[in-house]
Design a protein around this motif. Structure first.
Motif, mmCIF file in Angstrom:
data_model
loop_
_atom_site.group_PDB
_atom_site.id
_atom_site.type_symbol
_atom_site.label_atom_id
_atom_site.label_comp_id
_atom_site.label_asym_id
_atom_site.label_seq_id
_atom_site.Cartn_x
_atom_site.Cartn_y
_atom_site.Cartn_z
ATOM 1 N N GLU A 3 0.843 -1.198 0.000
ATOM 2 C CA GLU A 3 0.000 0.000 0.000
ATOM 3 C C GLU A 3 0.877 1.245 0.000
ATOM 4 O OE1 GLU A 3 -2.922 2.204 3.091
ATOM 5 O OE2 GLU A 3 -3.116 0.028 2.937
ATOM 6 N N LYS A 5 1.676 5.156 0.665
ATOM 7 C CA LYS A 5 1.258 5.994 1.777
ATOM 8 C C LYS A 5 1.882 7.374 1.622
ATOM 9 C CE LYS A 5 0.453 5.546 6.677
ATOM 10 N NZ LYS A 5 0.608 4.731 7.853
ATOM 11 N N LYS A 6 1.022 8.381 1.440
ATOM 12 C CA LYS A 6 1.462 9.769 1.419
ATOM 13 C C LYS A 6 0.489 10.523 2.294
ATOM 14 C CE LYS A 6 2.362 13.796 -1.139
ATOM 15 N NZ LYS A 6 2.366 14.698 -2.114
ATOM 16 N N MET A 7 0.957 11.020 3.405
ATOM 17 C CA MET A 7 0.098 11.676 4.374
ATOM 18 C C MET A 7 -0.074 13.147 3.998
ATOM 19 S SD MET A 7 -0.589 9.086 6.104
ATOM 20 C CE MET A 7 -1.527 9.659 7.495
ATOM 21 N N TYR A 35 -8.352 8.631 9.228
ATOM 22 C CA TYR A 35 -7.253 9.573 9.452
ATOM 23 C C TYR A 35 -6.374 9.069 10.580
ATOM 24 C CZ TYR A 35 -10.246 11.083 13.289
ATOM 25 O OH TYR A 35 -11.020 11.116 14.419
ATOM 26 N N TYR A 44 -4.264 12.458 6.558
ATOM 27 C CA TYR A 44 -4.963 11.472 5.752
ATOM 28 C C TYR A 44 -3.993 10.830 4.781
ATOM 29 C CZ TYR A 44 -8.815 14.257 7.513
ATOM 30 O OH TYR A 44 -9.686 14.911 8.342
ATOM 31 N N ASN A 45 -4.107 9.519 4.643
ATOM 32 C CA ASN A 45 -3.349 8.827 3.612
ATOM 33 C C ASN A 45 -4.037 9.201 2.297
ATOM 34 O OD1 ASN A 45 -2.449 7.006 1.668
ATOM 35 N ND2 ASN A 45 -2.233 5.340 3.127
ATOM 36 N N TYR A 47 -3.960 8.211 -0.831
ATOM 37 C CA TYR A 47 -4.504 7.156 -1.683
ATOM 38 C C TYR A 47 -5.757 6.532 -1.062
ATOM 39 C CZ TYR A 47 0.106 7.884 -3.623
ATOM 40 O OH TYR A 47 1.215 8.464 -4.156
ATOM 41 N N THR A 48 -5.703 6.252 0.232
ATOM 42 C CA THR A 48 -6.849 5.666 0.927
ATOM 43 C C THR A 48 -8.010 6.653 0.981
ATOM 44 O OG1 THR A 48 -5.339 4.358 2.281
ATOM 45 C CG2 THR A 48 -7.591 4.554 3.075
#
Length: 183
Positions: A3, A5-7, A35, A44-45, A47-48
Motif C-alpha cells: 500500500e 502511503k502519502k500523508m 485519518y 490522511y493517507n 490514496y486511501t
C-alpha cells in the motif's frame, strides 16, 4: 502490491478533491474518511482517502445499488446459515442424536404392534390352562401370571440405534456402501 502511503492535511486533501478543509474534517467525523492523529492535527493517507471519498460519492449517487448489494449479501449469508443448520441437523439425525417425526412414528408403531400381538396371543397361550381349573381364583392367577410374562417381555423391548440409522438411510435413499465409504 504494498500500500502506498502519502500523508496530507485536511486542507491539502480538500484542494485535491475540490472541497474545503472543513468538509474533509466533517467527512472524517462521519467515518467516511480514515485519518491518523499527528500533533493535534488529522492527517490522511492520500490514496486511501481518495478511494474512500469515491466510494462515498458512489453510495451517495447510487444508493439503490449499495442497498441492493447489501440485501444480496444479507440473503447470501442467511441462505448459507440455513444450509449449514440443515447440514448440522442431518448430521445429528445420522448420528442418532435427533429423530425425525416420521421415524419416531414408525418406531412407535412397531412397538404398538409388538404389544398388540403379545396381547392377542394371550388367550391361545392360556386357554387350555384356564379350562382345566375349576375356581375363579385359579383362573385369575393364570391370567395374571401370563400378563406379567407379557409385561416382562415388553420391558426388554429396547430402542435399537442401528435400526434407526438403517431407517434414516432408507428414507434418504442412501446405500449402505456410501455410508461405509465415509466411515
Amino acid at each position: 502490491m504494498p500500500e502506498q502511503k502519502k500523508m496530507v492535511s485536511s486542507e491539502e486533501l480538500g484542494k485535491i478533491i475540490g472541497k474545503s478543509g472543513r468538509t474533509i474534517q466533517l467527512l472524517a467525523k462521519d467515518d467516511v474518511l480514515t485519518y491518523e492523529k499527528n500533533k493535534n492535527k488529522n492527517e490522511y493517507n492520500l490514496y486511501t482517502a481518495v478511494k474512500e471519498y469515491l466510494d462515498y460519492l458512489a453510495k451517495k449517487s447510487y444508493p439503490e445499488i449499495s442497498s441492493l448489494d447489501e440485501a444480496k449479501t444479507a440473503e447470501e449469508v442467511r441462505y448459507k446459515r440455513a444450509k449449514a443448520d440443515m447440514m448440522e441437523l442431518e448430521l445429528k439425525e445420522l448420528d442418532g442424536q435427533m429423530h425425525s417425526a416420521e421415524d419416531v412414528e414408525s418406531l412407535t408403531t412397531d412397538l404398538v404392534l409388538v404389544v398388540r400381538s403379545s396381547l392377542l396371543s394371550l388367550p391361545g397361550r392360556i386357554g387350555v390352562d384356564v379350562a382345566e381349573v375349576s375356581t375363579a381364583a385359579e383362573c385369575s392367577e393364570i391370567v395374571k401370571k401370563a400378563v406379567c410374562e407379557v409385561l416382562e417381555d415388553l420391558s426388554k423391548y429396547e430402542y435399537d440405534p442401528e435400526e434407526y440409522r438403517k431407517r434414516v438411510r432408507e428414507r434418504q435413499g442412501w446405500k449402505e456402501q456410501q455410508i461405509d465409504e465415509k466411515d
